[in-house]
Write a protein that holds these residues in place. Structure first.
Motif, PDB file in Angstrom:
ATOM      1  N   VAL A  76       0.841  -1.200   0.000  1.00  0.00           N
ATOM      2  CA  VAL A  76       0.000   0.000   0.000  1.00  0.00           C
ATOM      3  C   VAL A  76       0.875   1.248   0.000  1.00  0.00           C
ATOM      4  N   PHE A  77       1.932   1.236   0.806  1.00  0.00           N
ATOM      5  CA  PHE A  77       2.865   2.370   0.871  1.00  0.00           C
ATOM      6  C   PHE A  77       3.443   2.658  -0.516  1.00  0.00           C
ATOM      7  N   ARG A  78       3.912   1.606  -1.191  1.00  0.00           N
ATOM      8  CA  ARG A  78       4.535   1.778  -2.506  1.00  0.00           C
ATOM      9  C   ARG A  78       3.552   2.379  -3.510  1.00  0.00           C
ATOM     10  N   HIS A  79       2.348   1.843  -3.551  1.00  0.00           N
ATOM     11  CA  HIS A  79       1.341   2.368  -4.477  1.00  0.00           C
ATOM     12  C   HIS A  79       0.951   3.801  -4.115  1.00  0.00           C
ATOM     13  N   ALA A  80       0.855   4.078  -2.823  1.00  0.00           N
ATOM     14  CA  ALA A  80       0.417   5.401  -2.379  1.00  0.00           C
ATOM     15  C   ALA A  80       1.363   6.494  -2.848  1.00  0.00           C
ATOM     16  N   VAL A  81       2.650   6.302  -2.622  1.00  0.00           N
ATOM     17  CA  VAL A  81       3.620   7.334  -2.993  1.00  0.00           C
ATOM     18  C   VAL A  81       3.597   7.590  -4.498  1.00  0.00           C
ATOM     19  N   GLU A  82       3.545   6.519  -5.259  1.00  0.00           N
ATOM     20  CA  GLU A  82       3.543   6.647  -6.719  1.00  0.00           C
ATOM     21  C   GLU A  82       2.257   7.283  -7.230  1.00  0.00           C
ATOM     22  N   LYS A  83       1.117   6.793  -6.759  1.00  0.00           N
ATOM     23  CA  LYS A  83      -0.168   7.193  -7.326  1.00  0.00           C
ATOM     24  C   LYS A  83      -0.636   8.550  -6.821  1.00  0.00           C
ATOM     25  N   LEU A  84      -0.313   8.926  -5.585  1.00  0.00           N
ATOM     26  CA  LEU A  84      -0.757  10.212  -5.064  1.00  0.00           C
ATOM     27  C   LEU A  84      -0.099  11.368  -5.811  1.00  0.00           C
ATOM     28  N   ALA A  85       1.207  11.284  -6.035  1.00  0.00           N
ATOM     29  CA  ALA A  85       1.891  12.338  -6.777  1.00  0.00           C
ATOM     30  C   ALA A  85       1.378  12.392  -8.219  1.00  0.00           C
ATOM     31  N   ALA A  86       1.133  11.218  -8.818  1.00  0.00           N
ATOM     32  CA  ALA A  86       0.668  11.172 -10.204  1.00  0.00           C
ATOM     33  C   ALA A  86      -0.706  11.806 -10.363  1.00  0.00           C
ATOM     34  N   THR A  87      -1.629  11.492  -9.448  1.00  0.00           N
ATOM     35  CA  THR A  87      -2.971  12.061  -9.575  1.00  0.00           C
ATOM     36  C   THR A  87      -2.967  13.564  -9.325  1.00  0.00           C
ATOM     37  N   ALA A  88      -2.137  14.026  -8.393  1.00  0.00           N
ATOM     38  CA  ALA A  88      -2.044  15.465  -8.139  1.00  0.00           C
ATOM     39  C   ALA A  88      -1.522  16.195  -9.374  1.00  0.00           C
ATOM     40  N   HIS A  89      -0.478  15.657 -10.004  1.00  0.00           N
ATOM     41  CA  HIS A  89       0.062  16.277 -11.215  1.00  0.00           C
ATOM     42  C   HIS A  89      -0.952  16.237 -12.348  1.00  0.00           C
ATOM     43  N   ALA A  90      -1.713  15.143 -12.455  1.00  0.00           N
ATOM     44  CA  ALA A  90      -2.716  15.026 -13.516  1.00  0.00           C
ATOM     45  C   ALA A  90      -3.783  16.100 -13.388  1.00  0.00           C
TER      46      ALA A  90
END
Length: 323
Positions: A218-232
């Motif tokens: 969950v930690f790994r996915h969170a760091v990757e996906k949270l930054a990506a969705t914010a930038h999107a």
């Protein structure tokens, strides 16, 4: 002119009972230092016996309405995010509608676990832009303490109870990034990752069940996906992390918050952090942080905010708004 969904009121509610980390030392093999080091959490609130998710939600809603200077019947719709409803049905939103004394409009729940409030904001925004509602009460409320396996030291120390609410009102804007209100949203989900974070109960088992989580994944996915969705979401309006006044993240873990801010190139001085006081309150996390950040004087009118969250599903998303 462009229609925008503008925040005109914000409020929150936390149960009276405060549970410090030290209390868990009596139950399981853990310590205050272990919990702080791995999560940043120092304390959390637990609902009292008989205190329901709808009760927490109603109190947060009343605070937001008071800030907006509105009576309940001025609201056209309630969109409520929760994974811990009082009952399987009816929705918590309709229960809050009744408790507020709101006799018009409509109310429904959104279930996207910790990402629930981002999904609820996006839905409320869409209702306003489509002309279905002029004023929407958006609530995140949870009683996650009732889903905990108290023998599991990896999860039981992380979660708390609470509620936060916003009033969104239709206002006209110029149609650019200087407008107040919700400027962009980005929603995502991927059901292939359901086993990383779930509750092992429901109609398939006939039990309420307990929360189960693969923390490292969950930690790994969170760091990757949270930054990506914010930038999107920022990309949709031609902005970047440098333009953001405040990141208001889902308050799950201080290390996730720090790693996401670093990826977005936003210093921690521009991140609203409440995880130390509330723990992970799932869908209540972001509205709680918005309300507390506003009370602290951090969030001011005109500030550009990015709220982002990830939860079971996996589901994740972000909202860019100007306060």
């Amino acid at each position: 002119m462009t229609l925008r969904a503008v925040v005109t009121g914000v409020g929150h509610y936390l149960p009276e009972r405060i549970v410090p980390n030290a209390e868990f030392e009596q139950r399981i093999d853990t310590s205050d230092e272990w919990i702080r080091t791995r999560s940043g959490i120092e304390r959390r609130h637990f609902a009292a016996e008989g205190e329901l998710t709808s009760d927490l939600a109603c109190k947060a809603a009343q605070a937001a309405l008071a800030r907006a200077g509105l009576q309940p019947d001025a609201i056209d719709a309630i969109v409520l995010a929760t994974s811990t409803p009082d009952l399987t049905f009816p929705s918590v939103a309709t229960m809050v509608q009744a408790k507020l004394g709101m006799t018009r409009g409509f109310a429904f729940d959104v279930q996207a676990v910790c990402a629930g409030f981002a999904f609820a904001l996006a839905n409320a925004n869409a209702l306003i832009l489509a002309g279905q509602a002029q004023r929407v009460l958006v609530i995140g409320a949870e009683t996650f303490s009732r889903l905990m396996d108290w023998e599991d030291r990896a999860t039981s120390v992380l979660f708390g109870d609470g509620a936060g609410a916003l009033v969104l009102e239709a206002r006209e804007g110029k149609g650019d990034a200087s407008d107040r209100g919700i400027l962009a949203t980005d929603l995502n989900s991927d059901g292939r990752f359901r086993d990383l974070l779930y509750v092992d109960g429901g109609t398939s088992t006939g039990t309420t069940g307990h929360l189960r989580m693969e923390g490292k994944e969950v930690f790994r996915h969170a760091v990757e996906k949270l930054a990506a969705t914010a930038h999107a979401a920022l990309d949709k309006i031609g902005l970047s992390g440098e333009d953001v006044d405040w990141i208001v993240p889902h308050q799950a873990n201080i290390r996730i918050i720090e790693a996401t801010a670093k990826r977005m190139k936003v210093p921690m001085e521009r991140v609203v952090v409440t995880v130390q006081d509330h723990g992970n309150t799932s869908a209540a996390s972001i509205p709680l942080a918005l309300s507390v950040g506003h009370e602290r004087g951090q969030i001011k009118e005109g500030d550009l905010l990015v709220a982002e969250a990830i939860g079971g599903g996996l589901a994740w998303g972000s909202v860019v708004l100007r306060w």
